[in-house]
Design a protein around this motif. Structure first.
Motif, PDB file in Angstrom:
ATOM      1  N   UNK A  55       0.825  -1.196   0.000  1.00 29.93           N
ATOM      2  CA  UNK A  55       0.000   0.000   0.000  1.00 29.93           C
ATOM      3  C   UNK A  55       0.865   1.254   0.000  1.00 29.93           C
ATOM      4  N   UNK A  56       0.390   2.267  -0.708  1.00 31.03           N
ATOM      5  CA  UNK A  56       1.089   3.546  -0.759  1.00 31.03           C
ATOM      6  C   UNK A  56       0.098   4.669  -0.497  1.00 31.03           C
ATOM      7  N   UNK A  57       0.550   5.669   0.245  1.00 28.21           N
ATOM      8  CA  UNK A  57      -0.281   6.830   0.560  1.00 28.21           C
ATOM      9  C   UNK A  57       0.095   7.977  -0.375  1.00 28.21           C
ATOM     10  N   UNK A  58      -0.915   8.578  -0.985  1.00 26.53           N
ATOM     11  CA  UNK A  58      -0.712   9.717  -1.883  1.00 26.53           C
ATOM     12  C   UNK A  58      -1.559  10.874  -1.368  1.00 26.53           C
ATOM     13  N   UNK A  59      -0.931  12.034  -1.193  1.00 29.27           N
ATOM     14  CA  UNK A  59      -1.669  13.201  -0.722  1.00 29.27           C
ATOM     15  C   UNK A  59      -2.488  13.809  -1.857  1.00 29.27           C
ATOM     16  N   UNK A  60      -3.649  14.334  -1.521  1.00 29.39           N
ATOM     17  CA  UNK A  60      -4.560  14.892  -2.521  1.00 29.39           C
ATOM     18  C   UNK A  60      -4.046  16.244  -3.026  1.00 29.39           C
ATOM     19  N   UNK A  61      -4.402  16.557  -4.264  1.00 31.03           N
ATOM     20  CA  UNK A  61      -3.989  17.822  -4.873  1.00 31.03           C
ATOM     21  C   UNK A  61      -5.081  18.869  -4.710  1.00 31.03           C
ATOM     22  N   UNK A  62      -4.715  20.132  -4.929  1.00 31.91           N
ATOM     23  CA  UNK A  62      -5.653  21.233  -4.694  1.00 31.91           C
ATOM     24  C   UNK A  62      -6.543  21.514  -5.899  1.00 31.91           C
ATOM     25  N   UNK A  63      -6.101  21.134  -7.110  1.00 34.35           N
ATOM     26  CA  UNK A  63      -6.854  21.317  -8.354  1.00 34.35           C
ATOM     27  C   UNK A  63      -7.065  22.790  -8.713  1.00 34.35           C
ATOM     28  N   UNK A  64      -6.278  23.664  -8.120  1.00 34.11           N
ATOM     29  CA  UNK A  64      -6.354  25.080  -8.485  1.00 34.11           C
ATOM     30  C   UNK A  64      -5.656  25.275  -9.830  1.00 34.11           C
ATOM     31  N   UNK A  65      -6.268  26.029 -10.732  1.00 34.26           N
ATOM     32  CA  UNK A  65      -5.686  26.191 -12.065  1.00 34.26           C
ATOM     33  C   UNK A  65      -4.399  26.995 -12.056  1.00 34.26           C
TER      34      UNK A  65
END
Length: 363
Positions: A55-65
């Motif tokens: 298992x690997x943990x990936x942090x979420x992105x902000x999706x700001x342009x």
């Protein structure tokens, strides 16, 4: 060497910047999102290998342009959606640039200035299309707003991709065979008149009006694009390109921020520039767009309201059938990546873990 990110610049120099410059709420929001991007503040995703179960943990992105770390997947998604709108003709690539005397308007009325630019460019091209000697009709255009140059200074211009053909009033498709769309000098003259009229209509003060009327405005015609794959690459490059790709960041130190750029006036040579931290942030934030402003717009036969019907008419006349993958909409699959642990299996999304601020009990 550890890769550098825009968030590193903001973490180090934003407090100093805020002591010298005021920020509007859009700039404040952009900074907040960039600083939180791919950190615990936005939550995390748990991905699991279908082979070794690692298992690997990936942090979420902000999706700001405005965030340079969030453009890759969005670019791929957008290109995939645009593939269905391509025509089997060559495409013309025109660039309309505003004189730098008008940059000051972007500081107090950016939305009106950018809106005027879109309108003036489309009015200019439409005027030429209706007065074409051999054939007249409606063009299609995908226009993309860029407000920056290589050194992050204000350089407001519009990239326009135009299919090589016109649709007449009788809805007859007419292919443009010549190697250029319209003469750029003539386009420049009409563009200047249309843009100044748009600014007057918006009741904006025009600086250095006499100089603007006597100085030639820049309209640049790039080489035609003849293959659909090339058009898609251009769409990705110019539509979702951000202000600064983080690979250009070279060093962050007490002296400031060093980054690479291309000097188009010196044979396109790659050079390096160092700016103080606050000045780098000031330049970057000057390109934050008003909330909700659409920097990618479609006009004419590519306009959203009529694109599907008119493209169908054109393709029927060209006796071309849509590729099978365009005939019906298919559900997008969740992306997966190769497992870095076993190098055999693929990672699949297992769960999304929302961040809970410290002190908040579970449940």
């Amino acid at each position: 060497m550890m890769s550098l990110h825009l968030s590193d610049v903001l973490t180090r120099f934003l407090p100093d910047y805020q002591q010298h410059y005021a920020m509007n709420w859009q700039q404040q929001a952009a900074c907040k999102h960039i600083l939180q991007c791919r950190t615990l503040a936005l939550g995390q995703q748990l991905w699991q290998c279908d082979n070794c179960q690692q298992q690997q943990v990936v942090y979420c992105s902000c999706r700001d342009r405005h965030c340079p770390r969030c453009q890759g997947q969005r670019t791929r998604d957008w290109i995939e959606a645009q593939a269905a709108n391509l025509l089997q003709v060559k495409y013309f690539h025109l660039v309309f640039t505003l004189p730098h005397e008008l940059n000051v308007i972007s500081q107090y009325a950016p939305e009106k200035l950018y809106k005027s630019l879109f309108s003036a460019v489309w009015q200019t091209l439409s005027k030429f299309a209706l007065q074409h000697r051999k054939s007249t009709g409606e063009l299609g255009m995908t226009a993309v707003l860029h407000t920056w140059g290589q050194t992050l200074t204000q350089h407001i211009h519009l990239h326009c991709l135009i299919p090589g053909g016109m649709l007449s009033k009788a809805e007859r498709w007419q292919v443009i065979d010549k190697g250029y769309l319209f003469p750029v000098k003539a386009l420049s003259t009409v563009f200047r008149a249309k843009m100044l009229q748009q600014l007057r209509d918006e009741k904006l003060s025009i600086p250095d009006k006499d100089a603007l009327l006597t100085t030639p405005w820049t309209v640049f015609s790039k080489a035609c694009l003849c293959k659909p794959q090339t058009v898609l690459r251009y769409l990705g490059r110019y539509t979702r390109k951000g202000v600064l790709h983080e690979s250009r960041l070279q060093r962050i130190s007490a002296e400031g921020v060093s980054f690479s750029y291309r000097d188009y006036r010196d044979d396109n040579k790659r050079k390096a520039m160092t700016l103080s931290g606050p000045e780098f942030i000031r330049r970057y934030l000057s390109h934050v767009l008003p909330k909700g402003f659409m920097r990618i717009r479609h006009y004419g036969l590519l306009a959203n309201r009529c694109r599907k019907r008119k493209l169908t008419i054109i393709r029927q006349q060209e006796a071309q059938r849509k590729p099978k993958d365009e005939a019906t909409a298919t559900e997008r699959e969740t992306p997966c990546w190769r497992c870095s642990h076993c190098q055999v299996g693929s990672l699949h999304l297992a769960s999304v873990i929302a961040h809970r601020p410290e002190g908040n009990p579970d449940g």
